[in-house]
Design an enzyme around this catalytic site. Structure first.
Site, mmCIF file in Angstrom:
data_model
loop_
_atom_site.group_PDB
_atom_site.id
_atom_site.type_symbol
_atom_site.label_atom_id
_atom_site.label_comp_id
_atom_site.label_asym_id
_atom_site.label_seq_id
_atom_site.Cartn_x
_atom_site.Cartn_y
_atom_site.Cartn_z
ATOM 1 N N ARG A 271 -22.116 -46.500 16.469
ATOM 2 C CA ARG A 271 -21.860 -45.191 17.080
ATOM 3 C C ARG A 271 -22.487 -45.086 18.461
ATOM 4 O O ARG A 271 -21.978 -44.381 19.333
ATOM 5 C CB ARG A 271 -22.364 -44.091 16.136
ATOM 6 C CG ARG A 271 -21.463 -43.956 14.888
ATOM 7 C CD ARG A 271 -22.226 -43.343 13.739
ATOM 8 N NE ARG A 271 -21.379 -43.007 12.592
ATOM 9 C CZ ARG A 271 -21.023 -43.851 11.607
ATOM 10 N NH1 ARG A 271 -21.413 -45.141 11.661
ATOM 11 N NH2 ARG A 271 -20.270 -43.450 10.594
ATOM 12 N N ARG B 266 -17.224 -55.416 -4.935
ATOM 13 C CA ARG B 266 -18.651 -55.656 -5.226
ATOM 14 C C ARG B 266 -19.001 -55.494 -6.702
ATOM 15 O O ARG B 266 -20.030 -55.992 -7.147
ATOM 16 C CB ARG B 266 -19.517 -54.730 -4.362
ATOM 17 C CG ARG B 266 -19.533 -55.200 -2.923
ATOM 18 C CD ARG B 266 -20.445 -54.389 -2.033
ATOM 19 N NE ARG B 266 -20.529 -55.033 -0.735
ATOM 20 C CZ ARG B 266 -20.887 -54.409 0.387
ATOM 21 N NH1 ARG B 266 -21.207 -53.133 0.369
ATOM 22 N NH2 ARG B 266 -20.947 -55.075 1.521
ATOM 23 N N GLN C 104 -16.847 -43.218 6.985
ATOM 24 C CA GLN C 104 -15.969 -43.842 7.985
ATOM 25 C C GLN C 104 -14.752 -42.956 8.239
ATOM 26 O O GLN C 104 -14.340 -42.749 9.378
ATOM 27 C CB GLN C 104 -15.536 -45.234 7.524
ATOM 28 C CG GLN C 104 -16.707 -46.204 7.517
ATOM 29 C CD GLN C 104 -16.330 -47.592 7.056
ATOM 30 O OE1 GLN C 104 -15.203 -47.822 6.625
ATOM 31 N NE2 GLN C 104 -17.268 -48.512 7.139
ATOM 32 N N SER D 244 -24.802 -48.692 11.215
ATOM 33 C CA SER D 244 -23.964 -47.505 11.444
ATOM 34 C C SER D 244 -24.327 -46.846 12.769
ATOM 35 O O SER D 244 -23.458 -46.442 13.546
ATOM 36 C CB SER D 244 -24.164 -46.490 10.325
ATOM 37 O OG SER D 244 -23.712 -47.027 9.116
ATOM 38 N N ASP E 274 -24.085 -48.782 0.039
ATOM 39 C CA ASP E 274 -24.147 -50.188 0.448
ATOM 40 C C ASP E 274 -25.236 -50.971 -0.284
ATOM 41 O O ASP E 274 -25.343 -52.188 -0.123
ATOM 42 C CB ASP E 274 -24.404 -50.271 1.960
ATOM 43 C CG ASP E 274 -23.177 -49.826 2.749
ATOM 44 O OD1 ASP E 274 -22.061 -49.879 2.193
ATOM 45 O OD2 ASP E 274 -23.335 -49.423 3.915
ATOM 46 N N SER F 164 -16.266 -40.678 2.129
ATOM 47 C CA SER F 164 -16.345 -41.791 3.072
ATOM 48 C C SER F 164 -16.768 -41.318 4.453
ATOM 49 O O SER F 164 -16.082 -40.527 5.100
ATOM 50 C CB SER F 164 -14.982 -42.495 3.174
ATOM 51 O OG SER F 164 -14.969 -43.311 4.334
ATOM 52 N N ARG G 268 -23.741 -58.683 1.881
ATOM 53 C CA ARG G 268 -24.734 -58.046 1.008
ATOM 54 C C ARG G 268 -24.853 -58.750 -0.349
ATOM 55 O O ARG G 268 -25.893 -58.733 -0.988
ATOM 56 C CB ARG G 268 -24.414 -56.563 0.830
ATOM 57 C CG ARG G 268 -24.429 -55.819 2.171
ATOM 58 C CD ARG G 268 -24.631 -54.328 2.036
ATOM 59 N NE ARG G 268 -24.266 -53.662 3.274
ATOM 60 C CZ ARG G 268 -25.039 -53.576 4.355
ATOM 61 N NH1 ARG G 268 -26.238 -54.136 4.338
ATOM 62 N NH2 ARG G 268 -24.637 -52.959 5.446
ATOM 63 N N GLY H 259 -15.345 -53.168 9.006
ATOM 64 C CA GLY H 259 -14.536 -52.017 8.609
ATOM 65 C C GLY H 259 -14.909 -50.773 9.413
ATOM 66 O O GLY H 259 -14.046 -49.971 9.770
HETATM 67 C C1 S3P Z 1 -20.321 -46.721 7.014
HETATM 68 C C2 S3P Z 1 -19.849 -46.017 5.939
HETATM 69 C C3 S3P Z 1 -19.731 -46.585 4.593
HETATM 70 C C4 S3P Z 1 -20.530 -47.857 4.453
HETATM 71 C C5 S3P Z 1 -20.333 -48.792 5.612
HETATM 72 C C6 S3P Z 1 -20.779 -48.107 6.903
HETATM 73 C C7 S3P Z 1 -20.400 -46.059 8.326
HETATM 74 O O1 S3P Z 1 -18.372 -46.892 4.345
HETATM 75 O O2 S3P Z 1 -20.185 -48.525 3.260
HETATM 76 O O3 S3P Z 1 -21.105 -49.964 5.448
HETATM 77 O O4 S3P Z 1 -21.066 -46.586 9.233
HETATM 78 O O5 S3P Z 1 -19.790 -44.995 8.469
HETATM 79 P P1 S3P Z 1 -17.356 -45.822 3.684
HETATM 80 O O6 S3P Z 1 -17.161 -44.730 4.667
HETATM 81 O O7 S3P Z 1 -16.096 -46.590 3.432
HETATM 82 O O8 S3P Z 1 -18.023 -45.374 2.431
#
Ligand code: S3P
Length: 745
Positions: free
Chosen positions: A336, A656, A479, A332, A625, A477, A697, A404
């Site tokens: 960023r 999952r 993200q 993460s 995760d 979330s 994972r 994602g």
């Molecule tokens: C992440 C947020 C999580 C996590 C993903 C990384 C991030 O997803 O599962 O592996 O870096 O912001 P969600 O925001 O969909 O929960």
């Protein structure tokens, strides 16, 4: 040599190959050895080639009369120079070819097809244009090799009229020769080949000619270093054949050449002006694009070589978990660091960057948008920021692989850019929900199209004026939150995001680290536009999500004692430690410190008898995760573990809950998936066969499960471990776990 075909008599009667050069000869020889045809007949204007072809077993016989050769043939392969094709097609049009399928090997397809349309009208259904990409500087029938096409690409470019049976027949022949067959439309083929083959040949020919004719004493060859030799190897190719190709594929070659000339002019200008930034940009982008794509392709080639799309881990029971290791950088934070470093003013240095495919996909996307990024080299990345308004339109769709995070965060950023963009991903990412970002972004004024049911690809229209808003996220979330905060950097007024439960806050922390004001009150984070990001130094801690595999491994293995160094313990990420401790794990944090705005510690873990628990729902987003590997812990715990409120797990890289339930059941565990969680009754696990469904994972979790299993666990579809933890197997070995890639013990 190709191995001979396992079964039976010839499938077809006669193959006629017209033109017994390297390609035609190799096609004839390979199929003759495979025994697919009752007879293989050669036709060539050169009597000596005919003689050699028979002597060397390339064909059964040669025939000088085209009509006699072709009458009653099943397949006729046209392997003559591309400019000779029209004349040959004209001659064939005069003959009674019955049901024969015609195919060819020309390197440009448009010109062959245009010629065929002029002279072969009425027979187009039996024409299958083709192109094997297997050239070499050798030529002539004497160079023919039965396995020339093995593991090479062959592109078939059927016409709208081509009938399916004819196509299937030619497809089968190339596959029998070991080729990797793809179908493409004609124009696409010619444009791709103009870029990947024709332009490089043109450059090699001109470079050698231009240097050779100017240097009096052939100095360039005397002092030529390996690089020059490698680069100009293809200038040794057949001049006549290449002359034909450039004439036949004129339009596509000119388009590619013009684009290249523009780039070369820009490079000339940069040299003249001493513009090192431009030079470094081109060179770093080129180097990394080459490495990035060849790595992905090499992985795919390996997987292809196994004749299916599978990379299998074999996890043996009974290993140990001892020693000190540092798992790779936080995924993460790595994503960023590239995003904010690119948007900052000045040069940002990153250390500890995760060199996994997901973070590299983000890095490549920013390079495609004109940001000069050096590295990664041993986790060091140097980003020459372009400022909030300095991104440029990418040359094509941004391919984000399995990631994602890249897609959702980029969507927010790109919605506010002046240019259009398209975001695509692999099969797994293409199934993941994107409406969770598309809908709120639209409410801010963004114009975004998704695929059916809100899935990728995302097409984002640039040039929109976004307006800030106050958004209550329906799901927890990080993200989605990060996506909207990034859009908020550009939106009029301020943008706030409220979350139903705390999620990882790396975006908020890092924005502040770059000097951008973010306010956080209760569950709401807010940004306003009109500020700037200032470059800084980022040290990425080790990823607690990767450390989690060893937290569980050391907890369940006998006699384990492992120290995980420099792990990020941001309180929005430590749910896995809290849950394991509630289960009775022996985990202690040592040497706590803060590095670049993120708390870090060394984590010591020793074996413990775990017990089942009801997992507190407030810990779910903080361990989101880590559940796959926590399910393994639960499967070995005493008693029942119950997880609720975790429906988000169903839309991760795989479902999952279901995929883990299937795998655990296959190993004999008592598990009950529920819509928003799972119930696991702890006990023993047997060995067996499980499927990771391309989810990194899941693959790593079952690798850990083997430590206490009664037999070997064979885990399918593990290639994506490289997205987040490229050296997973190496570190497993280092601590004494016995996991390896099948076939590479
Ligand atoms: C992440 C947020 C999580 C996590 C993903 C990384 C991030 O997803 O599962 O592996 O870096 O912001 P969600 O925001 O969909 O929960």
């Amino acid at each position: 040599m190709l191995s001979s075909r396992q079964s039976g008599p010839p499938l077809f009667g006669r193959l006629v190959v017209i033109g017994l050069g390297l390609i035609g000869g190799s096609f004839a020889k390979g199929l003759r050895e495979r025994g697919l045809f009752f007879e293989v007949v050669g036709v060539d204007l050169d009597a000596q080639s005919c003689q050699l072809a028979v002597q060397q077993g390339v064909v059964d016989r040669c025939e000088s009369d085209l009509a006699k050769a072709c009458q009653g043939a099943d397949v006729i392969q046209l392997a003559v120079p591309i400019l000779a094709m029209e004349k040959l097609l004209g001659q064939l049009a005069q003959l009674d070819l019955g049901d024969a399928v015609l195919t060819d090997v020309g390197s440009a397809k448009g010109s062959v097809v245009r010629a065929a349309r002029r002279v072969l009208e009425g027979r187009l259904a039996r024409l299958v244009p083709g192109h094997p990409i297997a050239g070499s500087e050798q030529s002539g029938v004497e160079a023919a090799k039965a396995d020339l096409f093995r593991r090479h690409k062959v592109i078939l470019t059927p016409l709208a009229e081509t009938d399916a049976a004819a196509l299937a027949r030619i497809d089968l022949l190339w596959r029998e020769l070991g080729a990797d067959v793809e179908h493409m439309d004609i124009e696409h083929h010619d444009q791709v080949l103009a870029a990947t083959s024709h332009l490089p040949h043109m450059l090699a020919f001109t470079l050698v000619d231009s240097l050779a004719k100017r240097s009096e004493n052939l100095e360039i060859f005397r002092y030529a270093a390996g690089g020059f030799r490698d680069f100009t190897r293809i200038a040794g190719s057949d001049p006549v054949m290449w002359h034909d190709i450039f004439i036949a594929n004129r339009d596509a070659v000119l388009r590619t050449l013009d684009a290249f000339r523009d780039d070369l002019d820009a490079l000339r200008e940069a040299v003249a002006e001493g513009d090192g930034h431009h030079l470094l940009g081109v060179f770093t982008r080129a180097r990394v694009a080459r490495e990035h794509f060849s790595k992905i392709l090499a992985r795919r080639a390996y997987v292809d070589a196994m004749h299916n799309n599978d990379l299998i881990f074999l996890a043996q029971p009974g290993g140990s978990v001892k020693g000190r290791i540092r798992v790779p950088g936080d995924k993460s934070i790595s994503h960023r660091s590239i995003m904010l470093g690119s948007l900052a003013e000045g040069t940002t240095e990153v250390e500890g960057f995760l060199e996994g495919e997901d973070a590299l996909a983000t890095l490549q996307a920013f390079r495609d948008m004109g940001v000069v990024i050096e590295g990664p080299h041993h986790g060091r990345v140097t980003i020459h920021g372009v400022g909030l308004h300095g991104l440029q339109a990418p040359p094509g769709p941004l391919y984000l692989g399995n990631s994602g995070t890249s897609m959702r965060l980029l969507a927010g950023l790109l919605a506010a850019q002046p240019f259009d963009s398209t975001l695509t991903g692999d099969a797994s990412l293409s199934k993941r929900p994107m409406n969770r970002v598309a809908k709120p972004l639209r409410a801010m004024g963004a114009v975004i199209e998704t695929g059916p049911e809100g899935r990728p690809p995302l097409t984002i229209r640039g040039g929109q004026r976004l307006t800030g808003m106050d958004y209550e996220m329906p799901m927890a979330s990080a993200q989605v939150k990060s996506c909207l905060l990034l859009a908020g950097l550009y939106a009029a007024d301020s943008t706030s995001v409220s979350e139903p439960a705390p999620t990882r806050d790396h975006t908020e922390r890092m924005l502040r680290g770059f000097g951008y004001p973010v306010s956080v009150e209760g569950n709401t984070a807010r940004v306003a536009s009109g500020h700037k990001l200032t470059a800084c130094h980022i040290e990425v801690p080790a990823d607690i999500s990767s450390a989690a595999f060893f937290l569980v491994a050391a907890s369940i293995a006998e006699d384990a004692d492992v120290l995980l160094e420099h792990v990020g313990i941001n309180p929005t990420r430590t749910g896995v430690i809290d849950i394991l401790k509630l289960m009775g794990a022996d985990i202690s944090l040592e040497n706590l410190r803060e590095v670049g705005g993120e708390p870090v510690a060394d984590i010591r873990v020793r074996s413990a008898q775990l017990k089942g628990i009801d997992i507190p729902e407030d810990l779910v987003p903080l361990a989101i995760d880590e559940f796959p590997v926590l399910f393994i812990a639960a499967a070995y715990a005493e008693g029942r573990t119950v997880l609720r409120g975790a429906e988000e797990l169903r839309v991760k890289e795989s479902d999952r809950i279901q995929v883990m339930a299937d795998g655990l059941q296959a190993l004999g565990a008592q598990v009950q998936p529920t819509p928003d969680g799972i119930i696991i009754d702890g006990g023993r696990l047997a060995g067996g066969e499980v499927w990771a469904h391309g989810d990194h994972r899941i693959a790593m979790s079952f690798s850990v499960a083997a430590l206490r299993a009664d037999g070997v666990i064979r885990i399918h579809d593990c290639a994506n471990v490289a997205t987040s933890f490229p050296n997973f197997l190496v570190l497993c070995q280092q601590v004494g776990m016995r996991v390896a890639q099948e076939g590479k013990a």
